[in-house]
Design a protein around this motif. Sequence first.
Motif, short mmCIF file in Angstrom:
data_model
loop_
_atom_site.label_atom_id
_atom_site.label_comp_id
_atom_site.label_asym_id
_atom_site.label_seq_id
_atom_site.Cartn_x
_atom_site.Cartn_y
_atom_site.Cartn_z
N PRO A 71 6.05 -1.03 2.82
CA PRO A 71 5.88 -2.38 3.36
C PRO A 71 6.75 -2.69 4.58
O PRO A 71 6.36 -3.48 5.42
CB PRO A 71 6.23 -3.28 2.19
CG PRO A 71 7.07 -2.46 1.28
CD PRO A 71 6.57 -1.04 1.46
N ASP A 72 7.91 -2.07 4.70
CA ASP A 72 8.79 -2.36 5.82
C ASP A 72 8.34 -1.71 7.12
O ASP A 72 8.83 -2.06 8.20
CB ASP A 72 10.23 -1.92 5.49
CG ASP A 72 10.81 -2.71 4.33
OD1 ASP A 72 10.39 -3.88 4.14
OD2 ASP A 72 11.66 -2.17 3.61
N ALA A 73 7.41 -0.78 7.04
CA ALA A 73 6.95 -0.08 8.24
C ALA A 73 6.00 -0.92 9.09
O ALA A 73 5.87 -0.69 10.29
CB ALA A 73 6.28 1.24 7.86
N ALA A 74 5.34 -1.88 8.50
CA ALA A 74 4.38 -2.71 9.23
C ALA A 74 5.11 -3.86 9.91
O ALA A 74 5.40 -4.88 9.28
CB ALA A 74 3.29 -3.23 8.30
N VAL A 75 5.40 -3.69 11.18
CA VAL A 75 6.14 -4.71 11.93
C VAL A 75 5.26 -5.40 12.97
O VAL A 75 5.72 -6.31 13.65
CB VAL A 75 7.40 -4.11 12.60
CG1 VAL A 75 8.37 -3.59 11.54
CG2 VAL A 75 7.02 -3.01 13.57
N ALA A 76 4.01 -4.99 13.09
CA ALA A 76 3.11 -5.60 14.07
C ALA A 76 2.85 -7.06 13.71
O ALA A 76 2.68 -7.41 12.55
CB ALA A 76 1.79 -4.84 14.12
N THR A 77 2.83 -7.88 14.73
CA THR A 77 2.58 -9.31 14.57
C THR A 77 1.20 -9.65 15.13
O THR A 77 0.56 -8.84 15.80
CB THR A 77 3.63 -10.13 15.34
OG1 THR A 77 3.47 -9.87 16.74
CG2 THR A 77 5.06 -9.77 14.90
N ALA A 78 0.79 -10.87 14.90
CA ALA A 78 -0.46 -11.35 15.48
C ALA A 78 -0.41 -11.24 17.00
O ALA A 78 -1.41 -10.89 17.64
CB ALA A 78 -0.73 -12.79 15.04
N ASP A 79 0.75 -11.51 17.60
CA ASP A 79 0.88 -11.38 19.05
C ASP A 79 0.68 -9.94 19.51
O ASP A 79 0.07 -9.71 20.56
CB ASP A 79 2.24 -11.89 19.52
CG ASP A 79 2.35 -13.41 19.48
OD1 ASP A 79 1.29 -14.08 19.51
OD2 ASP A 79 3.48 -13.92 19.43
N HIS A 80 1.16 -8.98 18.74
CA HIS A 80 0.92 -7.57 19.08
C HIS A 80 -0.57 -7.27 19.08
O HIS A 80 -1.09 -6.60 19.98
CB HIS A 80 1.63 -6.63 18.09
CG HIS A 80 3.12 -6.64 18.20
ND1 HIS A 80 3.92 -6.90 17.13
CD2 HIS A 80 3.94 -6.41 19.25
CE1 HIS A 80 5.19 -6.84 17.51
NE2 HIS A 80 5.22 -6.54 18.79
N PHE A 81 -1.28 -7.75 18.06
CA PHE A 81 -2.72 -7.53 17.99
C PHE A 81 -3.44 -8.24 19.14
O PHE A 81 -4.38 -7.71 19.72
CB PHE A 81 -3.28 -7.95 16.63
CG PHE A 81 -2.97 -6.94 15.57
CD1 PHE A 81 -3.63 -5.74 15.52
CD2 PHE A 81 -1.98 -7.20 14.63
CE1 PHE A 81 -3.33 -4.80 14.55
CE2 PHE A 81 -1.67 -6.26 13.66
CZ PHE A 81 -2.35 -5.05 13.62
N ARG A 82 -3.00 -9.44 19.45
CA ARG A 82 -3.62 -10.19 20.56
C ARG A 82 -3.47 -9.40 21.86
O ARG A 82 -4.43 -9.25 22.63
CB ARG A 82 -2.98 -11.57 20.68
CG ARG A 82 -3.67 -12.49 21.67
CD ARG A 82 -3.08 -13.91 21.65
NE ARG A 82 -3.31 -14.57 20.37
CZ ARG A 82 -2.37 -14.75 19.43
NH1 ARG A 82 -1.13 -14.35 19.62
NH2 ARG A 82 -2.66 -15.35 18.30
#
Length: 170
Positions: free
Chosen positions: A36-47
Amino acid sequence: MPDSATPSFTIRPATVDDVDDLARLVRELAHYERDPDAAVATADHFREALFPREASPAAYAHVAERDGLVVGMAVWFASFSTWTGRRGLWLEDLFVEPAQRGLGIGKALLTELARVCTARGWTRLEWVVLDWNAPAIEFYRSQGAQPLTEWTTYRVAGDALGRLAGGSPS
């Protein structure tokens, strides 16, 4: 045509309005994959990656929507094979919420990506799966996928990536 007892869902290309759901589903996937700690992407990263203002997208996504909610995703990007001289599609992540599994959503997402490949004349649809993820392996095999057991995936990241980029010996 599905009957009234068949749960309905829609597969569609992701829009900028889906970035919060994509970030949420990636976090759920990271929990499922025991990291779970490996997923650091945010909505802004996806945008920024999927819907950049001035550049080509780094990746693309399709989502599964059921009852007005995004319940699954497939995030992918174009690859290239020097052997075929053609592009392919690399599936980075396919995930369906656990409560929504068994309804055909994963198959529908994979089918849509196969359609993207064939419509564009691309020659491959590829991805990796964790060795311990028996349900995913069984699902992929049921769709005609074959493991490439003679290949091992390698990754350079973090400090090792910095060292390699700087040309410093280990």
